[in-house]
Design a protein around this motif. Sequence first.
Motif, PDB file in Angstrom:
ATOM      1  N   LEU A 151       9.256  -4.489  -3.663  1.00 18.57           N
ATOM      2  CA  LEU A 151       7.885  -3.418  -3.574  1.00 18.57           C
ATOM      3  C   LEU A 151       8.586  -3.346  -1.754  1.00 18.57           C
ATOM      4  O   LEU A 151       8.207  -3.755  -1.004  1.00 18.57           O
ATOM      5  CB  LEU A 151       6.764  -3.715  -3.734  1.00 18.57           C
ATOM      6  N   ASN A 152       7.845  -1.211  -2.422  1.00 17.61           N
ATOM      7  CA  ASN A 152       8.221  -0.592  -0.479  1.00 17.61           C
ATOM      8  C   ASN A 152       6.360  -0.713  -0.318  1.00 17.61           C
ATOM      9  O   ASN A 152       5.660  -1.117  -1.152  1.00 17.61           O
ATOM     10  CB  ASN A 152       8.733   0.506  -0.765  1.00 17.61           C
ATOM     11  N   PRO A 153       6.256  -1.195   0.573  1.00 16.57           N
ATOM     12  CA  PRO A 153       4.895  -0.520   1.417  1.00 16.57           C
ATOM     13  C   PRO A 153       3.658   0.065   0.684  1.00 16.57           C
ATOM     14  O   PRO A 153       2.499  -0.209   0.383  1.00 16.57           O
ATOM     15  CB  PRO A 153       4.816  -0.186   3.252  1.00 16.57           C
ATOM     16  N   ASP A 154       3.947   1.578   0.642  1.00 19.29           N
ATOM     17  CA  ASP A 154       3.200   2.837  -0.051  1.00 19.29           C
ATOM     18  C   ASP A 154       2.762   1.735  -1.794  1.00 19.29           C
ATOM     19  O   ASP A 154       1.950   2.385  -2.261  1.00 19.29           O
ATOM     20  CB  ASP A 154       4.068   3.741   0.178  1.00 19.29           C
ATOM     21  N   LYS A 155       4.305   1.311  -2.493  1.00 20.89           N
ATOM     22  CA  LYS A 155       3.887   0.967  -3.752  1.00 20.89           C
ATOM     23  C   LYS A 155       3.026  -0.465  -3.803  1.00 20.89           C
ATOM     24  O   LYS A 155       2.580  -0.562  -4.851  1.00 20.89           O
ATOM     25  CB  LYS A 155       5.175   0.561  -4.330  1.00 20.89           C
ATOM     26  N   LYS A 156       3.236  -1.716  -2.587  1.00 21.83           N
ATOM     27  CA  LYS A 156       1.704  -2.334  -3.197  1.00 21.83           C
ATOM     28  C   LYS A 156       0.461  -1.833  -2.605  1.00 21.83           C
ATOM     29  O   LYS A 156      -0.590  -2.292  -2.848  1.00 21.83           O
ATOM     30  CB  LYS A 156       2.754  -3.402  -1.242  1.00 21.83           C
ATOM     31  N   ARG A 157       0.422  -0.110  -1.065  1.00 20.51           N
ATOM     32  CA  ARG A 157      -0.880  -0.458  -1.102  1.00 20.51           C
ATOM     33  C   ARG A 157      -1.391   0.733  -2.267  1.00 20.51           C
ATOM     34  O   ARG A 157      -3.123   0.497  -3.234  1.00 20.51           O
ATOM     35  CB  ARG A 157      -0.780   0.786   0.206  1.00 20.51           C
TER      36      ARG A 157
END
Length: 165
Positions: A112-118
Motif C-alpha cells: 500500500l502506498n502512503p496515499d492509500k493508507k491515508r
Amino acid sequence: MQLIEALATDRARRVTTKYGERTVIDAVRRDNGEKVTVWRGGDDEYSQKHVIRNARLTLTLDNKGKYSLVEDPNLVSLGQPLPVEPVPVKPVYDHKIAQNSEKTSDSDQSLLNPDKKREIASYISQMKDLYGYCLQQSESLGLQGEDRRTVATTLYLSAQKKFSL
C-alpha cells in the motif's frame, strides 16, 4: 389451548404485588388488536432479556382465558458461544503463491502506498464516527446494554447500505 401471535407494547417489567414480585408483559394480539397482559414469575430472566418494545411474541391462551408466553429456544441460545468442535480444514496449496513467497522477503515495503493508507485511515475514522452517532441515537431511545448495541449496529448497517458508504 390456542397459539396466538402478539407484539410487545413495551419492555417486560417487574412489579411487586400482594403475591410477591412478578414480571408483566403487555402485548397486542396481531389477529384482532386486543390488548393482553401476561403475568410471569418475578425471577423471569427470559422476559427481562428478550421482551422489548415491538418484539414478536407467541402466546398461549388456555381455557380459563389466561395468557402464557412461549419461549423461543433460538433467542435463548442467542449470544452463546458455539460448541467447540475441531473443524476439518483442507490444506490449499497454490504453486504461484509458493513461488512468489520465495521471491519476497520480510524487508519488502508494504504493497500500500502512503496515499492509500491515508484513504483507509480516513474511511475507518468516518465509520467510527458514524457508529458512535448510532450508539448515541440508540441511547436516546432509552436502550441499554446489548439492546443498545444491537440497535446501533442495525442503524449503522442501514446507513451504510442506504448511502453506499
